[in-house]
Motif scaffolding. Structure first.
Motif, PDB file in Angstrom:
ATOM      1  N   GLN A  25       0.828  -1.196   0.000  1.00  0.00           N
ATOM      2  CA  GLN A  25       0.000   0.000   0.000  1.00  0.00           C
ATOM      3  C   GLN A  25       0.874   1.263   0.000  1.00  0.00           C
ATOM      4  N   ASP A  32      -3.737   5.082  -0.186  1.00  0.00           N
ATOM      5  CA  ASP A  32      -5.038   4.551   0.216  1.00  0.00           C
ATOM      6  C   ASP A  32      -6.040   4.520  -0.933  1.00  0.00           C
ATOM      7  N   PHE A  35      -5.396   1.493  -3.086  1.00  0.00           N
ATOM      8  CA  PHE A  35      -5.853   0.290  -2.398  1.00  0.00           C
ATOM      9  C   PHE A  35      -7.376   0.180  -2.464  1.00  0.00           C
ATOM     10  N   ALA A  36      -8.076   1.293  -2.267  1.00  0.00           N
ATOM     11  CA  ALA A  36      -9.538   1.304  -2.344  1.00  0.00           C
ATOM     12  C   ALA A  36     -10.009   0.949  -3.756  1.00  0.00           C
ATOM     13  N   MET A  38      -8.404  -0.931  -5.912  1.00  0.00           N
ATOM     14  CA  MET A  38      -8.174  -2.364  -6.094  1.00  0.00           C
ATOM     15  C   MET A  38      -9.283  -3.170  -5.425  1.00  0.00           C
ATOM     16  N   GLN A  39      -9.698  -2.759  -4.243  1.00  0.00           N
ATOM     17  CA  GLN A  39     -10.774  -3.464  -3.549  1.00  0.00           C
ATOM     18  C   GLN A  39     -12.085  -3.371  -4.333  1.00  0.00           C
ATOM     19  N   SER A  42     -11.916  -5.712  -7.236  1.00  0.00           N
ATOM     20  CA  SER A  42     -12.034  -7.077  -6.740  1.00  0.00           C
ATOM     21  C   SER A  42     -13.497  -7.441  -6.494  1.00  0.00           C
ATOM     22  N   GLU A  43     -14.256  -6.522  -5.911  1.00  0.00           N
ATOM     23  CA  GLU A  43     -15.676  -6.763  -5.664  1.00  0.00           C
ATOM     24  C   GLU A  43     -16.427  -7.011  -6.973  1.00  0.00           C
ATOM     25  N   TYR A  46     -15.688 -10.573  -8.095  1.00  0.00           N
ATOM     26  CA  TYR A  46     -16.396 -11.547  -7.259  1.00  0.00           C
ATOM     27  C   TYR A  46     -17.881 -11.623  -7.616  1.00  0.00           C
TER      28      TYR A  46
END
Length: 84
Positions: A25, A32, A35-36, A38-39, A42-43, A46
């Motif tokens: 990170q 930040d 990183f947010a 990337m999250q 990812s969601e 999924y």
């Protein structure tokens, strides 16, 4: 007396250096926000593919992987192993 954080611990690296090397990170230009982002991506993945989560491959509590099925017969397998 040498502080434990500055003592050579592994292959000449100190604990502080190892912590910095494994802090992905902090390595990102946007920190930040990167990183947010990337999250969030990812969601989306999924939600887009069938997934079997937390398949155990070892005895360690974190020895788990998620399997995403492309739905394509005989499709190549992409395997990503991260250090987390």
């Amino acid at each position: 007396m040498t502080n434990d954080l500055t003592k050579s611990l592994y292959r000449g690296f100190t604990q502080l250096q190892l912590d910095a090397l494994y802090n992905n990170q902090a390595a990102w230009e946007n920190g930040d926000k990167g990183f947010a982002d990337m999250q969030a991506q990812s969601e989306i993945i999924y939600k887009s593919f069938p997934v079997q989560r937390n398949i155990r491959y070892g005895s360690s509590p974190r020895a788990l992987f998620d399997f995403f099925d492309s739905g394509i017969e005989n499709a190549p397998t992409y395997l990503f192993i991260h250090g987390g």
